[in-house]
Design a protein around this motif. Structure first.
Motif, mmCIF file in Angstrom:
data_model
loop_
_atom_site.group_PDB
_atom_site.id
_atom_site.type_symbol
_atom_site.label_atom_id
_atom_site.label_comp_id
_atom_site.label_asym_id
_atom_site.label_seq_id
_atom_site.Cartn_x
_atom_site.Cartn_y
_atom_site.Cartn_z
ATOM 1 N N GLU A 1 -7.557 -1.741 -3.296
ATOM 2 C CA GLU A 1 -8.510 -2.694 -2.708
ATOM 3 C C GLU A 1 -7.870 -4.060 -2.502
ATOM 4 O O GLU A 1 -8.072 -4.693 -1.478
ATOM 5 N N ARG A 2 -7.108 -4.513 -3.486
ATOM 6 C CA ARG A 2 -6.444 -5.818 -3.357
ATOM 7 C C ARG A 2 -5.401 -5.811 -2.253
ATOM 8 O O ARG A 2 -5.287 -6.763 -1.484
ATOM 9 N N LEU A 3 -4.627 -4.731 -2.181
ATOM 10 C CA LEU A 3 -3.551 -4.669 -1.190
ATOM 11 C C LEU A 3 -4.069 -4.452 0.226
ATOM 12 O O LEU A 3 -3.448 -4.878 1.190
ATOM 13 N N MET B 1 -8.357 -0.192 -7.735
ATOM 14 C CA MET B 1 -8.479 -1.649 -7.672
ATOM 15 C C MET B 1 -7.260 -2.272 -6.995
ATOM 16 O O MET B 1 -7.391 -3.207 -6.206
ATOM 17 N N LYS B 2 -6.084 -1.728 -7.279
ATOM 18 C CA LYS B 2 -4.861 -2.246 -6.654
ATOM 19 C C LYS B 2 -4.901 -1.979 -5.151
ATOM 20 O O LYS B 2 -4.524 -2.839 -4.345
ATOM 21 N N GLY C 1 -7.339 -5.129 1.212
ATOM 22 C CA GLY C 1 -8.480 -5.973 1.558
ATOM 23 C C GLY C 1 -9.784 -5.213 1.629
ATOM 24 O O GLY C 1 -10.521 -5.340 2.602
ATOM 25 N N LYS D 1 0.837 -1.205 0.000
ATOM 26 C CA LYS D 1 0.000 0.000 0.000
ATOM 27 C C LYS D 1 0.873 1.257 0.000
ATOM 28 O O LYS D 1 0.602 2.214 -0.719
#
Length: 184
Positions: free
Chosen positions: A171-173, A168-169, A175, A146
């Motif tokens: 959100e993935r990193l 989007m990245k 959670g 992040k």
């Protein structure tokens, strides 16, 4: 519906008498006399662009999308020493395809030197904006934390198209963290 089909036949110059002379058409079949003259060129693309880099053999594979992945794999094996050759492609090649694959190779090398090169490409106003945008997107692609991603959040101002990939990245990193929450 039948009217439209008849009008279409009349406009197309269909010779009804000639077609009727061929005999009845069996039920549940269609008849077509269409011939195409399209030829598909199956020969390999010749790369005439010689950039004079130590890695021209591998670089040549980046000019054709079908072989680009092989070129990237070969350049990944070379690693950081190939970065100067990839930089030459981005700065001097006339092929946007080769430049795009070169950016992808730089991103996949994913070393501190490759990250610096992507930053350099992104800031170089002599390079086309599309290529600089790809370099910025590759910087986002490289981020694995992040904190690293938030270092590049200002790229959204220059490249608004990166807002969604960055969000989007994040959100993935994180959670589920969205881009508005990250900015707070």
């Amino acid at each position: 519906m039948m009217y439209v089909a008849l009008v279409g036949l009349l406009i197309s110059g269909c010779d009804h008498k000639k077609d009727l002379d061929k005999g009845p058409i069996p039920k549940n079949t269609t008849q077509s006399q269409t011939q195409t003259k399209t030829k598909i060129n199956t020969t390999a693309v010749q790369v005439d662009e010689k950039l004079g880099t130590p890695h021209d053999k591998e670089i040549a594979l980046l000019y054709v999308s079908n072989t680009a992945q092989d070129g990237i794999k070969a350049l990944l094996k070379i690693g950081d020493p190939s970065l100067e050759s990839l930089k030459t492609v981005v700065e001097k090649s006339s092929s946007a395809v080769a430049k795009g694959w070169a950016i992808q190779a730089i991103a996949q090398i994913n070393s501190p030197k490759s990250t610096e090169l992507l930053k350099e490409i992104e800031k170089n106003t002599a390079i086309e904006n599309l290529i600089r945008n790809w370099a910025a997107a590759a910087l986002i692609q490289q981020c694995s934390t992040k904190e690293a991603l938030l270092e590049h959040i200002d790229l959204i101002q220059t490249y608004p198209s990166l807002e969604r990939p960055i969000g989007m990245k994040l959100e993935r990193l994180e959670g589920g963290l969205n881009s508005l929450q990250a900015l707070e």
